[in-house]
Design a protein around this motif. Structure first.
Motif, short mmCIF file in Angstrom:
data_model
loop_
_atom_site.label_atom_id
_atom_site.label_comp_id
_atom_site.label_asym_id
_atom_site.label_seq_id
_atom_site.Cartn_x
_atom_site.Cartn_y
_atom_site.Cartn_z
N VAL A 226 0.83 -1.21 0.00
CA VAL A 226 0.00 0.00 0.00
C VAL A 226 0.87 1.26 0.00
CG1 VAL A 226 -1.73 1.29 1.31
CG2 VAL A 226 -1.89 -1.20 1.13
N SER A 227 1.91 1.27 0.83
CA SER A 227 2.71 2.49 0.94
C SER A 227 3.37 2.85 -0.38
CB SER A 227 3.77 2.29 2.04
OG SER A 227 4.61 3.42 2.13
N HIS A 228 4.00 1.86 -1.01
CA HIS A 228 4.69 2.16 -2.27
C HIS A 228 3.69 2.55 -3.36
CE1 HIS A 228 7.50 1.86 -5.62
NE2 HIS A 228 6.64 1.06 -6.22
N SER A 229 2.62 1.80 -3.48
CA SER A 229 1.66 2.07 -4.56
C SER A 229 1.03 3.45 -4.40
CB SER A 229 0.58 0.98 -4.58
OG SER A 229 1.16 -0.28 -4.78
N LEU A 230 0.64 3.79 -3.17
CA LEU A 230 0.02 5.10 -2.97
C LEU A 230 1.02 6.23 -3.19
CD1 LEU A 230 -2.31 4.51 0.12
CD2 LEU A 230 -2.93 4.72 -2.29
N ALA A 231 2.27 6.01 -2.76
CA ALA A 231 3.28 7.06 -2.99
C ALA A 231 3.46 7.31 -4.48
CB ALA A 231 4.60 6.65 -2.35
N VAL A 232 3.50 6.23 -5.28
CA VAL A 232 3.65 6.39 -6.73
C VAL A 232 2.42 7.06 -7.32
CG1 VAL A 232 3.88 5.14 -8.90
CG2 VAL A 232 5.24 4.45 -6.93
N VAL A 233 1.24 6.61 -6.87
CA VAL A 233 0.01 7.19 -7.41
C VAL A 233 -0.08 8.68 -7.09
CG1 VAL A 233 -2.51 7.19 -7.12
CG2 VAL A 233 -1.29 5.04 -7.43
N VAL A 234 0.26 9.06 -5.85
CA VAL A 234 0.21 10.48 -5.47
C VAL A 234 1.18 11.30 -6.30
CG1 VAL A 234 0.71 12.09 -3.60
CG2 VAL A 234 -0.65 10.05 -3.15
N ILE A 298 11.64 0.39 -10.63
CA ILE A 298 12.46 1.57 -10.93
C ILE A 298 11.87 2.33 -12.11
CG2 ILE A 298 14.72 2.30 -11.78
CD1 ILE A 298 15.91 0.01 -10.11
N LYS A 299 11.37 1.63 -13.13
CA LYS A 299 10.75 2.31 -14.27
C LYS A 299 9.54 3.11 -13.83
CE LYS A 299 12.23 -1.04 -17.79
NZ LYS A 299 11.76 -2.07 -18.77
N THR A 300 8.74 2.52 -12.91
CA THR A 300 7.58 3.26 -12.41
C THR A 300 8.01 4.51 -11.66
OG1 THR A 300 6.38 1.17 -12.20
CG2 THR A 300 5.50 3.06 -11.02
N ALA A 301 9.08 4.39 -10.86
CA ALA A 301 9.57 5.55 -10.12
C ALA A 301 10.11 6.62 -11.07
CB ALA A 301 10.66 5.11 -9.14
N VAL A 302 10.80 6.20 -12.14
CA VAL A 302 11.31 7.17 -13.12
C VAL A 302 10.15 7.89 -13.80
CG1 VAL A 302 12.54 7.38 -15.31
CG2 VAL A 302 13.47 5.93 -13.49
N GLY A 305 8.99 10.71 -11.93
CA GLY A 305 9.90 11.84 -11.84
C GLY A 305 11.04 11.67 -10.88
N VAL A 306 11.28 10.45 -10.40
CA VAL A 306 12.38 10.22 -9.47
C VAL A 306 13.65 9.97 -10.29
CG1 VAL A 306 13.24 8.78 -7.59
CG2 VAL A 306 10.79 9.25 -7.79
N PRO A 307 14.75 10.69 -10.01
CA PRO A 307 16.00 10.52 -10.78
C PRO A 307 16.77 9.28 -10.32
CG PRO A 307 16.30 12.22 -9.13
CD PRO A 307 14.87 11.80 -9.03
N VAL A 308 16.37 8.13 -10.79
CA VAL A 308 16.94 6.88 -10.33
C VAL A 308 17.92 6.36 -11.37
CG1 VAL A 308 16.46 4.55 -9.48
CG2 VAL A 308 14.77 6.36 -9.18
N VAL A 337 12.01 7.93 -0.81
CA VAL A 337 12.50 9.07 -1.61
C VAL A 337 11.34 9.93 -2.07
CG1 VAL A 337 13.66 9.74 -3.75
CG2 VAL A 337 14.62 7.93 -2.33
N MET A 338 10.29 9.29 -2.60
CA MET A 338 9.13 10.05 -3.10
C MET A 338 8.40 10.78 -1.98
SD MET A 338 7.53 7.70 -6.15
CE MET A 338 7.78 6.09 -5.40
N ARG A 339 8.38 10.19 -0.77
CA ARG A 339 7.62 10.80 0.33
C ARG A 339 8.42 11.82 1.11
NH1 ARG A 339 4.90 6.17 3.85
NH2 ARG A 339 4.06 8.04 4.86
N TYR A 340 9.70 11.53 1.35
CA TYR A 340 10.47 12.36 2.27
C TYR A 340 11.65 13.07 1.63
CZ TYR A 340 7.94 9.10 5.25
OH TYR A 340 6.97 8.34 5.82
N ALA A 341 11.96 12.75 0.36
CA ALA A 341 13.10 13.41 -0.32
C ALA A 341 12.71 13.82 -1.73
CB ALA A 341 14.30 12.48 -0.35
N PRO A 342 11.68 14.65 -1.85
CA PRO A 342 11.26 15.04 -3.21
C PRO A 342 12.28 15.92 -3.93
CG PRO A 342 10.11 16.35 -1.54
CD PRO A 342 10.88 15.29 -0.81
N ASP A 343 13.22 16.50 -3.18
CA ASP A 343 14.22 17.37 -3.81
C ASP A 343 15.51 16.63 -4.15
OD1 ASP A 343 12.45 19.49 -3.47
OD2 ASP A 343 13.24 19.96 -1.46
N ALA A 344 15.50 15.32 -4.09
CA ALA A 344 16.72 14.55 -4.37
C ALA A 344 17.14 14.77 -5.83
CB ALA A 344 16.48 13.07 -4.10
N THR A 345 18.44 15.01 -6.03
CA THR A 345 18.97 15.18 -7.38
C THR A 345 19.49 13.87 -7.96
OG1 THR A 345 21.16 15.76 -6.51
CG2 THR A 345 19.59 17.58 -6.89
#
Length: 419
Positions: A226-234, A298-302, A305-308, A337-345
């Motif tokens: 739930v946590s990962h899926s909702l974070a990606v959806v948000v 990882i593809k879903t995170a990319v 917008g996550v720079p993975v 990263v998506m929840r607590y580090a949105p400014d990660a480069t």
């Protein structure tokens, strides 16, 4: 459902679940339910056995009013003390056998009657066999010594003293033998009952521990899904809302649907596992959870917008549980990263199959920043890795970044285990 069947919710206590058979014999069960009545009956029996001897002594050899009164008082004391034989067996024996060492052998038997026999029986039953044997030896020795003194220095002939000593020793021996037999059986039954209660309590405790472990496992899986899926959806939904490009918004919405559909599939698998009988489908129930790989996550995170960046060394291997743990680690790391580090480069995911390690690092969470999460996700990962015999670390690095990593023990999956 058959007639008369009952459904009981919850688990009964160990005491309620321990069903003991009834003691055999109606008479024995009656006396067991009325112990005080049994004590009174023993007092009456003792007086009945000692009374005729006392009366005959008064008729043929009257000792005088004072001596007769003393004998009567001692007779009542030795009989009435049997009322406390269960609680204080040694004291009762000392009182009941005191006339054997305080009076002459020709009248001691009339005073005590069967009281010493019942008293030493109580010592064996309510104290111990060793205490009864010691009490037997001391009582017989004291009675023999006093009787010998009366025969040597007193007016008691040997023809009366010796039979009295032998008779008293015989009655005490009978009481000891019967008492040790009954006492040993009583203590053995009590030990069996106590052991049964202990086993019942241990069974309930094991069931509670197993249920707690299962709840923890389910909570861990549900959190990861739930946590990962909702974070990606948000994240995707916010990106779709912010963009003015219809094509990008459409792709984000499609990614949202795919992520939600994958979460639903995993939830369906988890609910199916809950309905399975314990110990069944140990491997097959995990296969749907392994449908996607770390690369897919990882593809879903990319896409969100996550720079993975992803680096792989060696050939993917390991058991189903290890591969599922790697997937959950990647999920939790990118979710954080998506929840607590949105400014990660940058976010680096490194898998070393040759060394059985997985690590995720980012520069979006600073070392001095307070933790914003509950910590349950990292705790679940640590428990999962520890269950596989590995080591898990999560925290800031010397460079001021954030990194989590896991080291698994070297193992290979048997051929056909995941086929």
């Amino acid at each position: 459902m058959t007639e008369g069947a009952k459904i009981v919710l919850g688990s009964a206590s160990a005491e309620d679940d321990l069903r003991l058979p009834r003691a055999p014999g109606v008479i024995r069960a009656f006396w067991a339910r009325h112990p005080r009545l049994a004590d009174v009956a023993l007092v009456i029996i003792t007086l009945l056995f000692a009374g005729p001897t006392f009366i005959l002594g008064q008729v043929f050899e009257p000792p005088g009013p004072a001596v007769s009164a003393l004998i009567l008082v001692l007779m009542l004391i030795t009989a009435l003390c049997l009322l406390w034989r269960r609680r204080h067996p040694l004291i009762v024996l000392a009182v009941a056998a005191s006339p054997l060492v305080l009076t002459s052998p020709d009248i001691s038997g009339a005073i005590v009657g069967l009281a010493p026999t019942f008293a030493i029986y109580a010592v064996a039953v309510y104290r111990s066999n060793r205490a009864a044997l010691w009490a037997l030896g001391i009582t017989v020795a004291a009675n023999a010594a006093v009787s010998t003194a009366w025969m040597v220095f007193g007016s008691v002939p040997a023809g009366e003293g010796i039979p009295g000593v032998v008779g008293n020793a015989t009655m005490l021996l009978v009481g000891t033998l019967v008492g040790t037999n009954v006492g040993s059986r009583k203590r053995y039954v009590e030990a069996l009952i106590d052991r049964s209660r202990q086993l019942a309590r241990e069974r309930d405790q094991q069931a509670e521990l197993a249920a707690a472990a299962e709840r923890t496992r389910i909570a861990r899986e549900m959190h990861d899904i739930v946590s990962h899926s909702l974070a990606v959806v948000v994240t995707l939904a916010e990106g779709a809302h912010a963009t003015h490009d219809a094509s990008s918004a459409k792709q984000a919405n499609r990614a949202i649907a795919d992520t939600a559909r994958d979460a639903l599939d995993q939830m369906r698998v988890m609910l199916g596992v809950l309905r399975e009988a314990p110990g069944t489908h140990e491997h097959s129930d995990r296969m749907p959870l392994l449908g996607s790989t770390p690369e897919d996550i990882i593809k879903t995170a990319v896409a969100a917008g996550v720079p993975v960046s992803y680096t792989v060394k060696g050939t993917p291997s390991g058991t189903d549980l290890q591969r599922l743990a790697v997937r959950r680690i990647v999920q939790e790391g990118l979710t954080n990263v998506m929840r607590y580090a949105p400014d990660a480069t940058w976010v680096r995911v490194e898998s070393d199959y040759a060394g059985d390690t997985i690590s995720i690092g980012n520069d979006g969470v600073k070392a001095a920043a307070p933790s914003l999460g509950s910590g349950l996700g990292l705790q679940g990962l640590a428990e999962r890795v520890a269950a596989l015999g590995g080591e898990f670390e999560a925290g800031p690095t010397p460079a001021g970044h954030w990194r989590l990593s896991a080291q698994f023990p070297k193992q290979t999956e048997p051929e056909g285990a995941s086929a």
